[in-house]
Scaffold this active site. Structure first.
Site, PDB file in Angstrom:
ATOM      1  CB  ILE A  17      -0.956  -0.006   1.217  1.00 34.37           C
ATOM      2  CG1 ILE A  17      -1.990  -1.125   1.072  1.00 34.37           C
ATOM      3  CG2 ILE A  17      -1.664   1.343   1.346  1.00 34.37           C
ATOM      4  CD1 ILE A  17      -2.875  -1.304   2.293  1.00 34.37           C
ATOM      5  CG  ASN A  88       1.282   2.055   4.477  1.00 38.62           C
ATOM      6  OD1 ASN A  88       0.234   1.437   4.346  1.00 38.62           O
ATOM      7  ND2 ASN A  88       2.453   1.566   4.055  1.00 38.62           N
ATOM      8  CE1 TYR A 159      -2.028  -5.071  10.951  1.00 32.19           C
ATOM      9  CE2 TYR A 159      -4.286  -5.869  10.908  1.00 32.19           C
ATOM     10  CZ  TYR A 159      -3.314  -5.034  10.425  1.00 32.19           C
ATOM     11  OH  TYR A 159      -3.614  -4.159   9.399  1.00 32.19           O
ATOM     12  CE  LYS A 163      -2.076  -1.418  11.377  1.00 26.22           C
ATOM     13  NZ  LYS A 163      -1.488  -0.237  10.698  1.00 26.22           N
ATOM     14  CB  VAL A 190      -5.036  -4.382   0.214  1.00 28.62           C
ATOM     15  CG1 VAL A 190      -4.607  -3.882  -1.160  1.00 28.62           C
ATOM     16  CG2 VAL A 190      -5.910  -3.337   0.889  1.00 28.62           C
ATOM     17  CB  THR A 192      -0.228  -6.042  -0.041  1.00 30.16           C
ATOM     18  OG1 THR A 192      -0.808  -6.335   1.238  1.00 30.16           O
ATOM     19  CG2 THR A 192      -0.868  -4.778  -0.611  1.00 30.16           C
TER      20      THR A 192
END
Length: 255
Positions: A17, A88, A159, A163, A190, A192
């Site tokens: 991203i 990011n 995670y 966040k 996404v 990725t």
């Protein structure tokens, strides 16, 4: 520089991203983009800088206080100002139930995803708040997996919790700095390396959202965030009506 020039810092910019954001921003007129990465000499950034002289790689390791301060000093030296930070950089390295997640994984994720953004903000806030635009922005790339109000179980407790804690920082910034527009953005699930790893861990062949759609949605939110009314909130990169459990069908996401 001046208010007519927009200076961006994107962290985690050498792939995924982050690289997508820098690539999209590079083509905009009157824009300087600082691509923050542990390895600013990565081939992806060298290629992009060769094509777009307004892109500058800068060494930025999340959690490294001295390194973050040096990066911001380099931005000030080159551009003289900083208008937008897109925070990011992050990791998602472990998938499993709470009862089995090693404490070391919590420490690693919180060190990068939460404390890394504390250190980044502390290093950059003075230059950011001095933005000649009078509307500086700090956009945290968060995750729908951090939402407790729109919870979707993905076996990513280290995670997700890191966040969620980073989201709290956005609320604090909004309250403590009236001139700053701060927002958290869910980028979608996404395609990725990170997103696809999570998809495989949850029984999918790949993540459902394209990088292009995610980048376009994120930048639309950042571009729209010029009013204090939009600050201190958690935004969806786009409203999703796909009927899947990970889709969030609202523009503003519950914390």
């Amino acid at each position: 520089m001046s208010a007519n020039q927009t200076v961006y810092l994107v962290s985690g910019a050498n792939r995924g991203i982050g690289l997508g954001l820098v690539t999209a921003l590079a083509s905009r007129p009157n824009t300087i983009v600082f691509a923050g990465a542990r390895d600013p000499a990565a081939q992806s950034l060298k290629d992009l800088s060769a094509k777009h002289p307004n892109v500058h790689g800068v060494k930025l390791t999340m959690g490294d206080k001295a390194g973050n301060e040096a990066a911001v000093a380099e931005i000030k030296r080159i551009a003289g100002q900083l208008d937008v930070i897109i925070a990011n950089a992050g990791i998602s390295n472990y998938y499993g139930p709470l009862a089995e997640t090693p404490i070391s994984e919590f420490r690693d994720h919180w060190e990068i995803n939460t404390l890394g953004n504390v250190i980044l903000f502390q290093a950059a806030h003075a230059l950011l708040l001095a933005s000649p635009s009078k509307a500086p922005r700090f956009a945290l790339i968060s995750s729908g997996g951090a939402s407790m109000g729109a919870y979707f179980h993905m076996s990513t407790v280290a995670y997700g919790s890191s966040k969620a804690a980073a989201n709290f920082l956005v609320k604090v910034m909004d309250q403590e700095h009236p001139a700053l527009i701060s927002l958290a953005i869910h980028p979608g699930w996404v395609q990725t390396d990170m997103g696809n790893q999570g998809a495989l861990a949850n029984g999918l062949a790949e993540a459902p959202e394209t990088l292009e759609d995610s980048v376009n949605g994120i930048l639309a939110r950042v571009d729209q965030a010029t009013s204090k009314e939009l600050s201190g909130k958690f935004w969806n990169f786009r409203v999703s009506h796909g009927g899947k459990p990970w889709n969030i069908a609202t523009e503003e996401i519950l914390w």
